[in-house]
Design an enzyme around this catalytic site. Structure first.
Site, PDB file in Angstrom:
ATOM      1  N   ASP A  14       0.845  -1.177   0.000  1.00 55.67           N
ATOM      2  CA  ASP A  14       0.000   0.000   0.000  1.00 55.67           C
ATOM      3  C   ASP A  14       0.893   1.245   0.000  1.00 55.67           C
ATOM      4  O   ASP A  14       1.893   1.299   0.721  1.00 55.67           O
ATOM      5  CB  ASP A  14      -0.867  -0.034   1.265  1.00 55.67           C
ATOM      6  CG  ASP A  14      -1.873   1.089   1.309  1.00 55.67           C
ATOM      7  OD1 ASP A  14      -2.742   1.124   0.419  1.00 55.67           O
ATOM      8  OD2 ASP A  14      -1.796   1.932   2.224  1.00 55.67           O
ATOM      9  N   GLU A  47       1.505   0.317  -4.940  1.00 56.67           N
ATOM     10  CA  GLU A  47       1.015   1.587  -5.465  1.00 56.67           C
ATOM     11  C   GLU A  47       2.224   2.514  -5.583  1.00 56.67           C
ATOM     12  O   GLU A  47       2.805   2.894  -4.564  1.00 56.67           O
ATOM     13  CB  GLU A  47      -0.002   2.202  -4.511  1.00 56.67           C
ATOM     14  CG  GLU A  47      -1.306   1.439  -4.416  1.00 56.67           C
ATOM     15  CD  GLU A  47      -2.279   2.123  -3.458  1.00 56.67           C
ATOM     16  OE1 GLU A  47      -3.407   2.421  -3.887  1.00 56.67           O
ATOM     17  OE2 GLU A  47      -1.917   2.364  -2.296  1.00 56.67           O
TER      18      GLU A  47
END
Ligand code: CA
Length: 665
Positions: free
Chosen positions: A347, A376
């Protein structure tokens, strides 16, 4: 008398010299402990504790009978040891007990912490649990193996929340909202069609990507009847499974065993397991379990000493600091070895530094080189870390075999994530051909792509298609059905919305890279137009398994796409070089149409040449195609790998808002 006084003074100054609290000019000077025995080493004969608390003047170990309630029955002083650590050995079998550490800093006792390397906890994760890990292994665990995987481009990801998967009344599953739902076989929806793990096998995806399943703080584990929902991006204990997904969060062994049963069951179904890891921030910054070991050290700060906030969640961790980097690396290795996890989705990976991510890759390579890492490639807000050091998309070429999400292809296809009413290529928007082509080549360098016309990035940013995740929706923002509806042209019909949907996923599954779908998209799921469902009720988030029956046509199409990709390696080219050599775009001279061929049995493809055509227009288009005896396997919203038609004309008509796929023998 006088001599006695001086003697006492001498003793006292030796004592204070021994106990002198080290002063560090900056966090960079804090010692890094390089041993692998942090916090607890358990045996039936003894428990050895070693906690890293470099700025403490005193450290206590508190031992409890209960995981959540009552006071400590024993409080012991720990001894200062090497590299900022404090140690204590207790010569008894403490199995079944719980403990915390408590530090004194600047003459003040801080709150208790179970530590950060903690691997088992009581309910709600505030006390560490002492268990025998041999008792957490399900039967046959020693024979559990990762399903085979050759190239990362063979992966097809399915992102699912543990609760969404099973909690619907029509899931047919017994363990609703629990890890164990992934062990249930033979489950069916109201119409008798397979759900759960049988459905995943039928669909054909290769990897399940679980939304946060480590211990997070937002759901009170003592109140299962509240059915409180959260995505889980609020980390509490990184190395412990979430208690609310277990059948008994009060028993520290249960959640660990059940997580392993889930992994074992998915492996037996031929599906690998990926964890969403959220090392970039903690649920709270000040006084988090990490912060109570070394206040401030694990976080980045603004110039005014306040916590910086690149996560948008109130704090960001500092992966560039020795002990935080060590923690991240050891944590993923722990999940990969103790729990047999097959991959990690980072993340907000852009908050971490490149060096840490490459250290993660190197450490996992020693476990198994087929463990997949992606993340990400962005931050949620500004970070004090120099942009050149961040593991962001534009630095992806410096990441070793680590993939990033392509928001470029995502938003080219469906339209802006931020502005829900702005549509994309599949809804008939002009001038996105190059943006789609950028996705087709997996964000690699290709001589036929005009990068200046790509959507966000104006240059290729990965070395190979193994480094790019192609997708059109995930848990964030609107799901695909809702987004296409919200942004639809005023006169678009429901049938057209299905066409837009199928076309979008066709691009995802026929582009080079690694395709990713959000669970339930294959059933035409809706979240009723809500963008951010992180704490919405089950009624919004759950997969409605009866949609499999009511949207059978969509399911069959998705299943067909996955079978197409799985059976045809032309869509799974592992290198930029082979992509450049064998992927050729057609010069179609028709707006809003993209066409390309995958030539000459590329990557061991059984078909000779493959022709792919995407028509973003809401009307049929006639395009010129290379001469040949073409077999059509996808056309006008239908996939049939046995063949739909044969054509030898060099003019081909692509149906409105759809893809056609053809091949020669
Ligand atoms: Ca929890």
């Amino acid at each position: 008398m006088k001599r006695y006084f001086f003697f006492m003074l001498l003793i006292s100054s030796i004592f204070s010299a021994c106990n002198k609290v080290p002063k560090y000019a900056s966090y960079d000077e804090y010692p890094v402990y390089d041993g692998s025995d942090l916090e607890l080493t358990y045996s039936k004969q003894s428990c050895k504790f070693r906690v890293w608390a470099p700025t403490a003047s005193q450290v206590k170990l508190l031992i409890y009978e209960n995981g959540n309630e009552g006071g400590a029955y024993q409080t012991l002083d720990m001894d200062r040891s090497e590299k900022g650590t404090w140690t204590l050995k207790v010569d008894e079998n403490l199995k079944g007990k719980f403990y915390t550490f408590q530090l004194k800093i600047d003459e003040k006792w801080l709150d208790e912490t179970p530590g950060m390397w903690v691997k088992a906890t009581g309910v709600n994760g505030n006390r560490a649990a002492i268990i025998d890990f041999a008792e957490t292994n399900p039967a046959g665990w020693e024979n559990d193996v990762r399903p085979p995987l050759k190239n990362f481009t063979d992966i097809m990801l399915y992102e699912v929340h543990a609760r969404d998967f099973s909690v619907s009344p029509n899931s047919g599953m017994k363990y609703k909202g629990k890890f164990l739902a992934f062990t249930e076989r033979g489950t069916k929806n109201t119409a008798g069609e397979p759900t759960g793990i049988d459905h995943l096998k039928e669909l054909g995806i290769t990897h399940v990507h679980l939304l946060p399943s480590f211990d997070f703080s937002s759901v009170d584990e003592t109140k299962p009847k509240d059915n409180k929902y959260n995505w889980g991006y609020d980390p509490l204990n990184y190395n412990v499974p979430e208690g609310s997904y277990s059948t008994d969060p009060n028993n520290p062994v249960t959640r660990i065993k059940e997580f392993k049963q889930m992994v074992q069951s998915l492996h037996q179904a031929g599906i690998r397991v990926i964890m969403d890891v959220v090392y970039n921030h903690t649920a709270i910054g000040k006084n988090s379990h990490l912060d109570l070991l070394a206040p401030g050290y694990f976080y980045r700060h603004n110039a005014d000493s306040t916590l910086s906030n690149a996560s948008g969640c109130g704090n960001e961790t500092a992966s560039e600091r020795g002990m935080m980097r060590k923690f991240i690396v050891e944590s993923v290795v722990y999940w990969a070895t103790e729990y047999h996890v097959d991959g990690f989705r980072f993340d907000l990976m852009g908050i971490h530094d490149i060096e840490t991510m490459n250290a993660v890759r190197a450490a996992l390579d020693k476990v198994d080189q087929s463990i997949f890492i992606y993340g990400e490639g962005w931050t949620a807000a500004a970070s004090p870390l120099d942009e050149g050091l961040r593991a962001v998309k534009k630095n992806a070429k410096e990441l070793d075999n680590i993939a990033v999400f392509s928001d470029d292809i995502r938003d080219a296809l469906k339209g802006s994530w931020m502005h829900s009413q702005i549509p994309g290529f599949v809804s008939g928007i002009d001038s996105l051909e190059e943006a789609v082509k950028f996705g087709v080549v997996g964000a690699t360098q290709h001589p036929q792509v005009d990068y200046s016309k790509a959507l966000y990035s104006k240059a290729p940013y990965v070395n190979n298609p193994t480094q790019i995740i192609n997708y059109v929706s995930c848990h964030d923002d609107m799901c695909l059905v809702d987004k296409l509806r919200e942004s639809k042209p005023a006169d678009a019909t429901d049938d057209e919305l299905v066409r837009f949907n199928k076309l979008a996923q066709t691009v995802v599954f026929t582009s080079q890279g690694i395709p990713f779908i959000y669970a339930g998209e294959e059933l035409y799921r809706t979240k009723k137009g809500i963008h951010n469902t992180f704490q919405s009720p089950d009624s919004i988030n759950r997969i409605d398994w009866n949609f499999k029956t009511t949207h059978r046509d969509v399911f069959d199409y998705y299943k067909g796409l996955i079978a197409l990709r799985k059976g045809h390696s032309a869509f799974r080219i592992p290198t930029q070089e082979l992509t450049q050599e064998h992927l050729k775009f057609l010069n179609l001279l028709v707006p809003n149409v993209v066409g390309f061929t995958l030539n000459n049995h590329v990557n061991g493809e059984v078909w000779k040449d493959v022709l792919v055509l995407y028509n973003g227009n809401r009307k049929p288009v006639r395009v010129g195609i290379p001469a040949g005896e073409w077999n059509v396997v996808c056309h006008d919203g239908v996939i049939n790998l046995s063949g739909i038609a044969q054509v030898s004309d060099t003019i081909f008509t692509v149906a409105p808002s759809s893809a056609s796929i053809l091949y020669t023998k």
